[in-house]
Enzyme design. Structure first.
Site, PDB file in Angstrom:
ATOM      1  N   HIS A 199       6.585   4.712 -12.429  1.00 34.98           N
ATOM      2  CA  HIS A 199       7.429   4.602 -13.621  1.00 34.98           C
ATOM      3  C   HIS A 199       6.629   4.652 -14.917  1.00 34.98           C
ATOM      4  O   HIS A 199       7.027   4.060 -15.927  1.00 34.98           O
ATOM      5  CB  HIS A 199       8.283   3.331 -13.566  1.00 34.98           C
ATOM      6  CG  HIS A 199       9.475   3.453 -12.676  1.00 34.98           C
ATOM      7  ND1 HIS A 199       9.638   2.708 -11.517  1.00 34.98           N
ATOM      8  CD2 HIS A 199      10.573   4.251 -12.754  1.00 34.98           C
ATOM      9  CE1 HIS A 199      10.777   3.034 -10.927  1.00 34.98           C
ATOM     10  NE2 HIS A 199      11.363   3.963 -11.654  1.00 34.98           N
ATOM     11  N   HIS A 299      13.835  15.984 -11.249  1.00 33.84           N
ATOM     12  CA  HIS A 299      14.247  14.588 -11.383  1.00 33.84           C
ATOM     13  C   HIS A 299      15.766  14.552 -11.361  1.00 33.84           C
ATOM     14  O   HIS A 299      16.436  15.241 -12.125  1.00 33.84           O
ATOM     15  CB  HIS A 299      13.717  14.009 -12.699  1.00 33.84           C
ATOM     16  CG  HIS A 299      14.149  12.603 -12.946  1.00 33.84           C
ATOM     17  ND1 HIS A 299      15.104  12.265 -13.884  1.00 33.84           N
ATOM     18  CD2 HIS A 299      13.761  11.438 -12.369  1.00 33.84           C
ATOM     19  CE1 HIS A 299      15.274  10.954 -13.879  1.00 33.84           C
ATOM     20  NE2 HIS A 299      14.478  10.434 -12.970  1.00 33.84           N
TER      21      HIS A 299
END
EC number: 4.2.1.140
Length: 395
Positions: A199, A299
């Site tokens: 992340h 994504h």
């Protein structure tokens, strides 16, 4: 066909998802003068109100324009908005409108988007699972849920094993992360890919320590190992490990993406069609990656319209690695929003053939769940965290 109307629509429900942002969608509906309707999707994160308003602003540049002229329309807004290459809100707004435009073009021509882009390179798209590890804290909890994912047919799964660590990680954090990764590897065996999500929250020194600790478990990639803007740190990381780097969900322009690819900073590019510039820019960055021997793994975390368009683009991507898949962990209302979405079977999804996005939109769900844009709460567990995992375990 000229564009008559563009409407941002916020959808939300009491049924929550695996992350804070999963409880909401920002749908964009584009209507032409002859009544043809197309749908796109924008990214909410913590910026629901600002994204909603950005779509209204960007719409002013699209109303009255020919919907088929996607390249011209995108560059008209690029010219108008001095900060497009630096504004997430502007980028996701123009992306949503672009996706809806391609949906309309496909419907007009009676063809799915993949046919408009030269035809598919595959009938089925390989996917990896994400969102599956909600409320996992201990290694045992990660392992048990990982087994369930494999039973569902997935051949690859991604997870963030780092708990509440941010920027720096100490020996305890390294030990906990390793124990979680080890447990998952032992649970799924060597024939399932495990993908490690960072992340984008560590400095380079911490990320390098993580890589050295986890490389023995043969991860398929290390996603966003350092802070997004830390290019110097990313170079340092790349020079310190052989593990493959995946990134791209926060890239919002073609030229920014080209820099990372051509500088050798990424092995697996993860463009997000809901903020890179939709299909129009998405098709360009695929080719930039292919020309530089970089694989692509879109994504795909927000909603079912995004999922539909990214299956279409994955079908035409010769250099595809995998497509991210949250679909099995979406709240039910997100799955009910579309008809004809194809389920995961044997680690793949079939490419749908309906015109445009390949799916139909359930208008009743839109009317039932339509809501005013409201700010999401800022809580201790960040919005991007899979719920219930921002914790240490043990002593």
């Amino acid at each position: 066909m000229r564009i008559r109307e563009i409407e941002p629509i916020v959808l939300t429900s009491k049924e929550k998802g695996s992350a804070t942002w999963a409880s909401i969608m920002i749908v964009t509906r584009v209507i032409t003068e002859n009544g043809e309707v197309g749908y796109g999707e924008a990214v909410p994160t913590l910026r629901v109100i600002s994204v909603y308003n950005a779509i209204k602003q960007v719409s002013k540049a699209y109303i009255g324009k020919e919907v088929e002229e996607v390249e011209k329309n995108y560059h008209e807004w690029y010219k108008q908005d001095f900060y497009l290459a630096r504004s997430f809100e502007s980028a996701t707004a123009v992306s949503a409108i672009d996706i809806a435009s391609w949906d309309i073009i496909g419907k007009e021509l009676g063809a799915p988007i993949h046919k408009l882009l030269g035809g598919k390179t595959r009938d089925r798209v390989p996917v990896y699972a994400n969102g599956w590890y909600q409320d996992c804290v201990t290694p045992e909890e990660f392992a048990e849920k990982a087994k369930d994912v494999v039973k569902m047919g997935y051949k690859a799964l991604k997870f963030d094993p780092f708990g509440p660590y941010y920027d720096w990680i100490d020996e305890r954090g390294l030990r906990e992360a390793e124990e979680r990764v080890k447990a998952v590897r032992e649970a799924v065996g060597d024939n399932v890919d495990i993908l490690i999500e960072h992340h984008g929250r560590f400095n380079a020194n911490s990320a390098i320590m993580i890589a050295k600790r986890l490389e023995k478990y043969n991860p398929g990639f290390m996603e966003e190992p350092v802070h997004h803007e830390d290019v110097i740190g990313l170079r340092k990381y790349k020079a310190s490990t052989h593990l493959r780097v995946a990134l791209g969900e926060r890239l919002i322009s073609e030229k920014e993406t080209a820099f990372y690819v051509e500088e050798g900073l990424v092995n697996i590019l993860q463009p997000d069609l809901t903020n890179i510039g939709g299909v129009t820019v998405g098709r360009s960055v695929i080719k930039i990656a292919e020309a530089n021997d970089v694989e692509v793994a879109f994504h795909n975390a927000f909603g079912s319209i995004q999922n539909a368009v990214e299956i279409q683009l994955s079908a035409v991507t010769q250099n595809l690695y995998l497509l991210e898949n949250f679909y099995d962990w979406f709240p039910q209302w997100k799955r009910d929003l579309v008809y004809n979405e194809t389920p995961v079977e044997g680690g793949h999804v079939k490419v749908p053939y309906k015109p445009g996005l390949g799916v139909s939109i359930n208008e009743k769900i839109i009317e039932q769940l339509r809501a005013e844009p409201i700010p999401l709460d800022v809580i201790e567990e960040p919005v991007w965290v899979v719920k219930g995992t921002w914790k240490n375990y043990g002593v």
